[in-house]
Design an enzyme around this catalytic site. Structure first.
Site, PDB file in Angstrom:
ATOM      1  N   PRO A 208      -0.556   7.895  -1.334  1.00 29.18           N
ATOM      2  CG  PRO A 208      -2.258   8.256   0.147  1.00 29.18           C
ATOM      3  CD  PRO A 208      -1.063   7.849  -0.124  1.00 29.18           C
TER       4      PRO A 208
ATOM      5  N   GLY B 224     -13.511  -6.176 -34.088  1.00 27.60           N
ATOM      6  CA  GLY B 224     -14.379  -5.333 -34.333  1.00 27.60           C
ATOM      7  C   GLY B 224     -15.327  -4.912 -33.029  1.00 27.60           C
TER       8      GLY B 224
ATOM      9  CD  GLU C 294       6.624  -4.572  -9.685  1.00 28.69           C
ATOM     10  OE1 GLU C 294       7.373  -3.989  -9.026  1.00 28.69           O
ATOM     11  OE2 GLU C 294       5.849  -5.577  -9.322  1.00 28.69           O
TER      12      GLU C 294
ATOM     13  N   GLY D 253       4.580  -2.868   0.679  1.00 29.09           N
ATOM     14  CA  GLY D 253       3.924  -1.544   0.547  1.00 29.09           C
ATOM     15  C   GLY D 253       4.830  -0.545   0.184  1.00 29.09           C
ATOM     16  CG  LEU D 254       6.994   1.964  -3.054  1.00 30.90           C
ATOM     17  CD1 LEU D 254       8.456   2.538  -2.075  1.00 30.90           C
ATOM     18  CD2 LEU D 254       7.629   1.629  -4.381  1.00 30.90           C
ATOM     19  CB  THR D 255       2.398   3.135  -4.054  1.00 28.85           C
ATOM     20  OG1 THR D 255       3.204   2.825  -5.201  1.00 28.85           O
ATOM     21  CG2 THR D 255       1.727   4.656  -4.830  1.00 28.85           C
TER      22      THR D 255
END
Length: 382
Positions: A128, A342, A366, A124-126
């Site tokens: 809001p 296409g 990352e 858990g880093l990021t």
């Protein structure tokens, strides 16, 4: 430079490629459209020993080289970028902080289940309001007599909310140093910890098979035994793990690009216009030639960065270069692949559309590509 896989690495690649073709490929599209993380496939990879690819045998892994890991990740990503993204997040930022900075007791209790494929790892880093600007993280860890109390929120965290997840290792602010700069620590928070809750699975434009959620910490108590390394050394720990993660995203980019090109090449050979397969048209041939060339260039950068890590040499700049180049190649290649298809490629029912949706996040996760350029510039002495 010779990146030829040795016998063990070749066997590892064959094992993963066979599993991807037999088990992952038949259900990849369905899981993606259902927006479901197919943990049964991750458990299958674990039973093969592949969830501990970078972890030494001492702690339940198989001790592969980084080059062998990159080859395996590219193969998985060429079949299903979603499952491959869950696998790489577990293998790098989900496991590396514990391997590199945990003590033996923590490795035995927390890393071994991850390496043996019984649990899925997350970091858990990021938040809001903090992503690239890591020093603006607001989640706090306050010292109490018998441990730490965590309060805050994390955003866009992968692998923490599945039925296979162990919980999360969290980066939190622990205070300031003498000059007033923030200090951070890494804390192990098991899934059933009181005060630790999660939001619903988030819906992205791609990687729909990856479980990504917001995490909430409301007075979560963590004992000292669940602090990874020094309470003030968490940021450095994460940045070290992130260097491996950048190589990982580069390899996943290669898989995404090569998978999309394989689909485009097969389609060009069988789809006819004006009475002939479109692969015979120079306009299509040029697209495919450019796609193949760019993939190969990115592959060399990625394998070179991996080989530097294996040799114990500095690889920070090369990892950033590989991530930057390979992710750009992936988005460019999938765009051309859709163009070759296409209208059929524009429909979400097509596999190439799935790869198209999955590619964009490679330029974000990352460390954004803008951050990669900053890293490279600083390593050049700017």
């Amino acid at each position: 430079m010779d990146f030829t896989l040795n016998e063990f690495e070749g066997e590892l690649l064959d094992l993963g490629r066979t599993y991807a073709e037999r088990e992952i490929a038949p259900v990849a599209a369905q899981a993606w459209h259902e927006e479901r993380c197919p943990t049964e496939l991750l458990r299958g990879l674990g039973e093969l020993g592949l969830l501990g690819t970078l972890v030494p045998e001492k702690w339940g892994g198989i001790g592969s080289s980084t080059v062998g890991y990159v080859a395996l990740l590219e193969a998985l990503g060429s079949v299903d970028p979603s499952v491959a993204s869950a696998w790489q997040a577990h293998s790098t930022i989900g496991s590396m902080p514990l391997l590199l900075f945990g003590n033996d007791e923590q490795r035995e209790r927390w890393l071994r289940p991850l390496a043996e494929g019984r649990k899925l790892g997350a970091f858990g880093l990021t938040e809001p309001g903090a992503g690239s600007d890591v020093r603006s993280l607001r989640t706090r860890a306050e010292r109490v007599s018998d441990g730490w109390v965590l309060t805050g929120q994390k955003a866009f965290i992968s692998n923490a909310g599945t039925d296979m997840s162990f919980g999360v290792t969290v980066l939190a602010r622990t205070g300031e140093d003498a000059s007033g700069k923030p200090r951070f620590g890494s804390f192990i928070v098991p899934k059933d910890t009181e005060g630790f809750t999660m939001g619903p699975k988030l819906r992205g434009i791609g990687w729909k098979g990856l479980d990504t959620r917001d995490l909430f910490f409301d007075g979560v108590w963590v004992p000292d035994s669940q602090v990874v390394g020094e309470p003030g050394g968490g940021l450095g720990q994460f940045l070290s793990a992130l260097e491996v993660g950048r190589i990982s995203i580069a390899a996943l980019s290669l898989g995404t690009a090569s998978g999309a090109m394989r689909l485009a090449l097969a389609y060009a050979k069988q789809h006819e216009q004006f009475g002939t397969p479109i692969a015979s048209f120079q306009a299509i041939q040029f697209k495919l030639a450019d796609m193949a060339t760019e993939i190969e260039a990115a592959r060399w950068l990625t394998y070179y960065a991996a080989s530097l890590r294996d040799a114990g040499k500095p690889f920070k700049k090369e990892a950033a270069m590989a991530k930057l180049k390979a992710s750009q190649v992936a988005t460019a290649v999938v765009t051309e692949a859709v163009q070759i298809f296409g209208g059929a490629g524009y429909m979400l029912e097509s596999d190439v559309a799935r790869f198209y949706c999955d590619a964009k996040v490679l330029e974000i996760g990352e460390g954004t590509n803008e951050i990669q350029r900053l890293v490279i510039a600083r390593e050049l002495g700017c």
